[in-house]
Motif scaffolding. Structure first.
Motif, mmCIF file in Angstrom:
data_model
loop_
_atom_site.group_PDB
_atom_site.id
_atom_site.type_symbol
_atom_site.label_atom_id
_atom_site.label_comp_id
_atom_site.label_asym_id
_atom_site.label_seq_id
_atom_site.Cartn_x
_atom_site.Cartn_y
_atom_site.Cartn_z
ATOM 1 N N SER A 96 0.834 -1.202 0.000
ATOM 2 C CA SER A 96 0.000 0.000 0.000
ATOM 3 C C SER A 96 0.865 1.247 0.000
ATOM 4 N N SER A 97 0.280 2.308 -0.570
ATOM 5 C CA SER A 97 0.932 3.614 -0.589
ATOM 6 C C SER A 97 -0.161 4.671 -0.587
ATOM 7 N N ARG A 98 0.219 5.919 -0.766
ATOM 8 C CA ARG A 98 -0.753 6.998 -0.767
ATOM 9 C C ARG A 98 -0.382 8.019 -1.838
ATOM 10 N N TYR A 99 -1.421 8.611 -2.424
ATOM 11 C CA TYR A 99 -1.202 9.680 -3.394
ATOM 12 C C TYR A 99 -2.055 10.889 -2.988
ATOM 13 N N PRO A 100 -1.583 12.093 -3.263
ATOM 14 C CA PRO A 100 -2.347 13.293 -2.899
ATOM 15 C C PRO A 100 -3.524 13.501 -3.850
ATOM 16 N N CYS A 101 -4.653 13.908 -3.303
ATOM 17 C CA CYS A 101 -5.854 14.156 -4.094
ATOM 18 C C CYS A 101 -5.921 15.637 -4.433
ATOM 19 N N LEU A 102 -5.716 15.940 -5.704
ATOM 20 C CA LEU A 102 -5.781 17.321 -6.171
ATOM 21 C C LEU A 102 -7.196 17.619 -6.636
ATOM 22 N N GLN A 103 -7.819 18.601 -5.995
ATOM 23 C CA GLN A 103 -9.191 18.968 -6.345
ATOM 24 C C GLN A 103 -9.178 20.322 -7.055
ATOM 25 N N PHE B 21 -8.832 15.473 -9.334
ATOM 26 C CA PHE B 21 -8.626 15.822 -10.726
ATOM 27 C C PHE B 21 -7.790 14.776 -11.462
ATOM 28 N N TYR B 22 -6.672 14.379 -10.887
ATOM 29 C CA TYR B 22 -5.756 13.460 -11.541
ATOM 30 C C TYR B 22 -5.302 12.410 -10.533
ATOM 31 N N ILE B 23 -5.264 11.151 -11.013
ATOM 32 C CA ILE B 23 -4.830 10.050 -10.154
ATOM 33 C C ILE B 23 -3.541 9.480 -10.736
ATOM 34 N N PRO B 24 -2.405 9.711 -10.096
ATOM 35 C CA PRO B 24 -1.155 9.168 -10.622
ATOM 36 C C PRO B 24 -1.063 7.660 -10.394
ATOM 37 N N LYS B 25 -0.157 7.041 -11.119
ATOM 38 C CA LYS B 25 0.070 5.623 -10.934
ATOM 39 C C LYS B 25 0.659 5.378 -9.554
ATOM 40 N N CYS B 26 0.075 4.419 -8.855
ATOM 41 C CA CYS B 26 0.503 4.152 -7.485
ATOM 42 C C CYS B 26 1.934 3.619 -7.478
ATOM 43 N N ARG B 27 2.788 4.248 -6.676
ATOM 44 C CA ARG B 27 4.195 3.870 -6.576
ATOM 45 C C ARG B 27 4.596 3.780 -5.106
#
Length: 261
Positions: free
Chosen positions: A107-114, A142-148
């Motif tokens: 698991s990881s986390r990505y920032p949610c840009l609204q 707005f954009y969901i990056p590839k989970c890394r």
């Protein structure tokens, strides 16, 4: 005695001519059969190539129909308009998972840009999503990056997008003309241009295969037509030639009898 010898010589000479003619005709027939066999094999290969091209184009049409064309037709964001970016910012950290092996996931986390924009055609304030996939994955972001694994890298990517949107406040967006959706899209996953370009290759393959089969059939028809015309000409000239040949031979034979007498 002279008559018998003359008749026998004429018969022998005619027999030899018939033998030579039969040999030449036999060689011509054999050569013609070889040519026809070679042409038949080439025509069969050409028809097989044309049918293969048509089958491949049908398969490509089917694959494109259930993927790109279906996604394009099901999309509700069909109208274009200009949008004004009002504000953008990171509102949360969203959990995601990435693959670390054949049977391993971490698991990881990505920032949610609204991002909020104002639709110039109606003046409504709506959320902006990057495309249909981003909206289906999370309509709030707005954009969901590839989970890394590297969380810092994903954060940097999202921040660069946010800064770019702040510098370009006027963007082209796609909205739902029925106003049932509360979001607009920056780009469509499969636009009209992408659909046309993707359908170009199977169309060219279909037309090419059809032209190959049509040209082969046209060649076969013209060959059959020429053969029929040649046969008609031979049937029309053969009786005249044979009658003339009999008349000439009869005249020579009668002249030989009179000379002998």
């Amino acid at each position: 005695m002279f008559l018998w010898a003359g008749s026998k010589g004429a018969q022998g000479s005619g027999s030899e001519r018939r033998t030579i003619y039969q040999k030449i005709r036999g060689y011509d027939i054999l050569e013609k059969r070889r040519t026809v066999t070679a042409l038949k094999a080439g025509e069969d290969r050409a028809i097989l190539l044309g049918l293969s091209m048509i089958l491949c184009s049908a398969m490509m049409y089917f694959v494109l129909g259930i993927t790109m064309v279906r996604s394009y037709s099901d999309s509700v964001w069909t109208e274009e308009s200009n949008c004004t970016v009002l504000n953008s910012g990171i509102v949360a950290e969203i959990n995601c998972s990435y693959s670390c092996g054949s049977e391993c996931r971490k698991s990881s986390r990505y920032p949610c840009l609204q991002v909020y924009v104002s639709l110039n055609s109606t003046g409504k304030v709506l959320r902006l999503s990057y495309n249909e996939e981003a909206y289906e994955a999370n309509p709030e972001c707005f954009y969901i990056p590839k989970c890394r694994k590297d969380h810092t890298l994903m954060h940097t990517i999202v921040m660069n997008i946010s800064e770019r949107l702040k510098t370009h406040t006027q963007v082209l967006c796609y909205y739902d003309p029925s106003e049932q959706q509360d979001s607009v899209l920056l780009t469509r996953l499969y636009g009209r241009g992408a659909i046309i370009s993707s359908l170009l290759w199977p169309t060219c393959t279909l037309v090419g295969g059809t032209l190959i089969i049509g040209m082969v059939k046209l060649t076969q028809y013209l060959s059959f037509l020429c053969e029929q015309i040649g046969r008609i000409k031979r049937m029309g000239l053969y009786p005249l030639t044979r009658a003339s040949h009999i008349k000439v031979c009869t005249g020579k034979f009668n002249g030989g009898i009179q000379d002998g007498v």
